[in-house]
Design a protein around this motif. Structure first.
Motif, mmCIF file in Angstrom:
data_model
loop_
_atom_site.group_PDB
_atom_site.id
_atom_site.type_symbol
_atom_site.label_atom_id
_atom_site.label_comp_id
_atom_site.label_asym_id
_atom_site.label_seq_id
_atom_site.Cartn_x
_atom_site.Cartn_y
_atom_site.Cartn_z
ATOM 1 N N VAL A 152 59.658 42.412 47.790
ATOM 2 C CA VAL A 152 58.946 43.195 46.781
ATOM 3 C C VAL A 152 57.686 42.418 46.391
ATOM 4 O O VAL A 152 57.774 41.254 45.989
ATOM 5 C CB VAL A 152 59.810 43.420 45.524
ATOM 6 C CG1 VAL A 152 59.058 44.265 44.499
ATOM 7 C CG2 VAL A 152 61.139 44.072 45.892
ATOM 8 N N VAL A 153 56.525 43.065 46.506
ATOM 9 C CA VAL A 153 55.256 42.385 46.226
ATOM 10 C C VAL A 153 54.587 43.038 45.022
ATOM 11 O O VAL A 153 54.355 44.248 44.995
ATOM 12 C CB VAL A 153 54.317 42.430 47.443
ATOM 13 C CG1 VAL A 153 53.051 41.633 47.167
ATOM 14 C CG2 VAL A 153 55.018 41.873 48.686
ATOM 15 N N THR A 154 54.272 42.216 44.022
ATOM 16 C CA THR A 154 53.692 42.718 42.777
ATOM 17 C C THR A 154 52.470 41.890 42.379
ATOM 18 O O THR A 154 52.256 40.787 42.880
ATOM 19 C CB THR A 154 54.720 42.665 41.630
ATOM 20 O OG1 THR A 154 55.146 41.314 41.440
ATOM 21 C CG2 THR A 154 55.921 43.546 41.927
ATOM 22 N N TYR B 93 50.798 46.007 48.029
ATOM 23 C CA TYR B 93 51.600 45.794 46.828
ATOM 24 C C TYR B 93 52.565 46.956 46.605
ATOM 25 O O TYR B 93 52.237 48.113 46.856
ATOM 26 C CB TYR B 93 50.697 45.659 45.604
ATOM 27 C CG TYR B 93 49.938 44.354 45.523
ATOM 28 C CD1 TYR B 93 50.598 43.176 45.181
ATOM 29 C CD2 TYR B 93 48.572 44.299 45.787
ATOM 30 C CE1 TYR B 93 49.905 41.976 45.098
ATOM 31 C CE2 TYR B 93 47.863 43.100 45.705
ATOM 32 C CZ TYR B 93 48.536 41.944 45.363
ATOM 33 O OH TYR B 93 47.858 40.751 45.287
ATOM 34 N N ASP B 94 53.742 46.637 46.085
ATOM 35 C CA ASP B 94 54.701 47.662 45.685
ATOM 36 C C ASP B 94 54.413 48.181 44.283
ATOM 37 O O ASP B 94 54.723 49.336 43.974
ATOM 38 C CB ASP B 94 56.126 47.103 45.742
ATOM 39 C CG ASP B 94 56.582 46.827 47.162
ATOM 40 O OD1 ASP B 94 56.783 47.804 47.914
ATOM 41 O OD2 ASP B 94 56.714 45.645 47.531
ATOM 42 N N ALA B 95 53.846 47.346 43.434
ATOM 43 C CA ALA B 95 53.498 47.763 42.070
ATOM 44 C C ALA B 95 52.544 46.750 41.462
ATOM 45 O O ALA B 95 52.564 45.568 41.822
ATOM 46 C CB ALA B 95 54.751 47.895 41.202
ATOM 47 N N ARG B 96 51.731 47.222 40.508
ATOM 48 C CA ARG B 96 50.759 46.363 39.832
ATOM 49 C C ARG B 96 50.714 46.743 38.356
ATOM 50 O O ARG B 96 51.130 47.842 37.969
ATOM 51 C CB ARG B 96 49.366 46.535 40.432
ATOM 52 C CG ARG B 96 49.318 46.509 41.940
ATOM 53 C CD ARG B 96 47.911 46.529 42.465
ATOM 54 N NE ARG B 96 47.274 45.248 42.203
ATOM 55 C CZ ARG B 96 45.982 45.015 42.384
ATOM 56 N NH1 ARG B 96 45.189 45.975 42.798
ATOM 57 N NH2 ARG B 96 45.474 43.819 42.147
ATOM 58 N N CYS B 97 50.195 45.831 37.535
ATOM 59 C CA CYS B 97 49.856 46.191 36.158
ATOM 60 C C CYS B 97 48.438 45.710 35.875
ATOM 61 O O CYS B 97 47.862 44.941 36.657
ATOM 62 C CB CYS B 97 50.858 45.618 35.154
ATOM 63 S SG CYS B 97 50.771 43.832 34.883
ATOM 64 N N LEU B 98 47.873 46.171 34.786
ATOM 65 C CA LEU B 98 46.501 45.815 34.425
ATOM 66 C C LEU B 98 46.480 44.570 33.552
ATOM 67 O O LEU B 98 47.390 44.320 32.765
ATOM 68 C CB LEU B 98 45.839 46.967 33.668
ATOM 69 C CG LEU B 98 45.598 48.245 34.460
ATOM 70 C CD1 LEU B 98 45.111 49.343 33.532
ATOM 71 C CD2 LEU B 98 44.606 48.018 35.587
ATOM 72 N N GLY B 99 45.394 43.796 33.677
ATOM 73 C CA GLY B 99 45.157 42.665 32.798
ATOM 74 C C GLY B 99 44.062 42.978 31.802
ATOM 75 O O GLY B 99 43.341 43.984 31.930
ATOM 76 N N ASN B 100 43.886 42.121 30.811
ATOM 77 C CA ASN B 100 42.865 42.369 29.796
ATOM 78 C C ASN B 100 41.453 42.380 30.379
ATOM 79 O O ASN B 100 40.610 43.189 29.984
ATOM 80 C CB ASN B 100 42.968 41.349 28.657
ATOM 81 C CG ASN B 100 42.884 39.912 29.131
ATOM 82 O OD1 ASN B 100 43.754 39.445 29.868
ATOM 83 N ND2 ASN B 100 41.864 39.188 28.711
ATOM 84 N N HIS B 101 41.180 41.523 31.355
ATOM 85 C CA HIS B 101 39.828 41.482 31.926
ATOM 86 C C HIS B 101 39.535 42.670 32.834
ATOM 87 O O HIS B 101 38.369 42.896 33.195
ATOM 88 C CB HIS B 101 39.603 40.169 32.674
ATOM 89 C CG HIS B 101 39.395 39.002 31.770
ATOM 90 N ND1 HIS B 101 38.234 38.816 31.048
ATOM 91 C CD2 HIS B 101 40.202 37.962 31.437
ATOM 92 C CE1 HIS B 101 38.326 37.715 30.324
ATOM 93 N NE2 HIS B 101 39.516 37.181 30.537
#
Length: 515
Positions: free
Chosen positions: A52-54, A90-98
């Motif tokens: 699983v790659v995130t 990627y299997d899933a990602r989330c956002l960062g503040n930048h």
């Protein structure tokens, strides 16, 4: 059987193995192309259906390449830039503040071009309280194992971004959303993982609080109060963490793709129960860059390198830094020049800034775009803040808390601050002296402006970037209600204007002393 989690985070636009100090160096021990090689190796080792790659955010901003790509208002360059992450698979990602730094249109185009789902359970639309980007969570299947993934980011983003970059959005507690969706997902899955662009507000091992309770980082609370989580993949703080606590495997892989966080789960073939779990970091410097990523990024990189070497200004004398830590401790012409620029644009009484990069060298006599971006890599805006002398003293005393004396009596930085020195501010043109062997909060023995002591009740105007003015770095006394002015220009634009406005006299005096 084994299920492997591989997590990248805080790439910040570093694709090829270069820090952009010059055009020819491509041996840096980091970058997305090295990350890709690690992931390819691990997939071959364990089998793609077991991996699983995130990614936990902060991809869009931070490097000179990212700044160049942002110039293209057609989003063509952004599409190519996004395709680099699609190559990872990627299997899933989330956002960062930048990822919010360049506005919502830019962010929306980036998300639309991604093949991987974005998971952001706590970035909601004000209209309907539904995820503004992507979805709250997803369930994937790897080798017959049902894996739930919840994505969250730091809730503090609105305090750092101009209003237009977060219009229509509501940022709620990562802890509250993970708690909510963990209870929904746990009965449906064999493994529950959280991807979080956030870190730890307390030491994960001891529970000792390491920062004020602002909600920026909620990792410790998530770890200790939500027992349903098996795998906790974190970012944001640029720390290198790998440990197992409370039957949860935790990783945070540093900055710029210098490492990959790896979690290995031993799964019972029949019951799908977790028999064992471990966490480690894989240094990407030990892997060659992925030629597919290099080739895809090559044209963008070449154009960016030419753009970076544009001559922008000529100084009569250089404004150098030398060693970044010595510059922080003893002053440097470049720091003064930056402070002079902040005062020029704000007409404030005092200016505050930090050395923003460990590799910052300051300006020679010929200043290029490369020089500006290497010395000030953040997409900040400049503010003018109204403060009393008492509040200013509190702010300066907080910066002095970063310092300690070693056994030889030399002043340096306390170990706990070593990875956060971009938060160590110095002040100009105030004259101040501090005795570091005195108690924290009572170190100033001289604090003057224009030959007069700073008075507690007097009001002063301070020029400082919006990240700090809105609470970044956990400084006391800053409040959004005290911001009188925020400039529309970013620091690159301001440098271009300031350095070409006429005869710039670089101030080489040292206005502070730590002893």
């Amino acid at each position: 059987m084994k299920i492997i989690f591989l997590n990248s985070s805080d790439i910040h636009g570093y694709i090829l193995p270069t820090d952009y100090q010059n055009q020819s160096f491509y041996e840096a021990p980091f970058g997305l192309s090295r990350v890709s090689s690690v992931i390819n190796y691990e997939r071959q080792k364990y089998g793609e259906d077991h991996v699983v790659v995130t990614d936990t955010g902060d991809y869009l901003q931070g490097s000179p390449l990212a700044s160049y790509i942002h110039l293209d208002k057609t989003y063509t360059a952004l599409k190519t830039y996004t395709e680099l992450t699609n190559q990872i698979g990627y299997d899933a990602r989330c956002l960062g503040n930048h990822d919010f730094n360049y506005g919502l249109n830019y962010l929306s185009n980036y998300i639309a071009a991604n093949h991987a789902p974005f998971l952001n359970a706590n970035v909601l639309s004000i209209k309907d309280d539904q995820p503004a980007f992507g979805k709250n969570y997803c369930i994937i299947n790897k080798a017959g194992v049902r894996i739930g993934l919840i994505g969250v980011t730091t809730q503090r983003i609105p305090t750092w971004e101009p209003a237009q970059n977060v219009t229509g959005l509501k940022f709620v507690s990562a802890f509250e959303q993970v708690k909510r969706y963990a209870q929904i997902l746990r009965p449906q899955v064999d493994v529950l993982a959280v991807i979080y662009h956030g870190g730890f507000e307390a030491n994960p091992l001891t529970g000792k609080r390491t920062e004020p309770a602002t909600g920026e980082n909620e990792g410790y609370r998530i770890l200790n109060e939500i027992p349903e989580i098996d795998v906790f993949l974190t970012g944001h703080q640029h720390r290198k963490i790998n440990l197992v606590m409370n039957n949860t495997a935790i990783v945070q892989p540093g900055y710029r793709g210098e490492a990959i966080g790896e979690v290995i789960l031993e799964i019972d073939d029949a019951t799908k129960e977790i028999l064992d779990l471990s966490a480690k970091l894989i240094d990407t410097k030990d892997f060659p860059p992925d030629t597919k990523i290099n080739d895809l990024a090559s044209e963008l990189n070449q154009k960016a390198q030419l753009w970076l070497d544009q001559p922008l200004a000529h100084l009569k004398q250089p404004a150098l830094i030398g060693d970044s830590n010595q510059a922080r401790l003893k002053g440097a012409p470049f720091i003064n020049l930056l402070q002079q620029m902040q005062l020029f644009f704000t007409s404030a009484d005092i200016s505050a800034t930090a050395v923003m990069s460990e590799t910052a060298k300051g300006f020679g006599q010929e200043v290029t775009m490369r020089d500006i971006l290497l010395n000030y890599p953040y997409a900040n805006q400049l503010c003018r803040v109204r403060l009393t002398g008492k509040q200013l003293r509190q702010i300066v005393e907080y910066s002095l808390s970063f310092l300690m004396k070693d056994e030889q009596g030399e002043v340096g930085f306390a170990p706990k601050w070593q990875d956060q020195l971009f938060n160590f501010d110095v002040f100009y043109p105030v004259k101040y002296v501090a005795k570091i062997d005195r108690a924290v909060g009572n170190r100033l023995i001289k604090f003057e402006l224009n030959g007069k002591a700073i008075e507690d009740e007097q009001v002063y105007r301070l020029a400082v970037n919006n990240y700090r003015a809105m609470g970044g770095g956990f400084y006391p006394a800053y409040h959004m209600g005290e911001i009188e002015l925020t400039l529309d220009q970013d620091y690159v634009q301001m440098f271009k204007t300031f350095l070409t406005k006429g005869d710039i006299q670089v101030d080489n005096t040292i206005n502070y002393l730590f002893k």
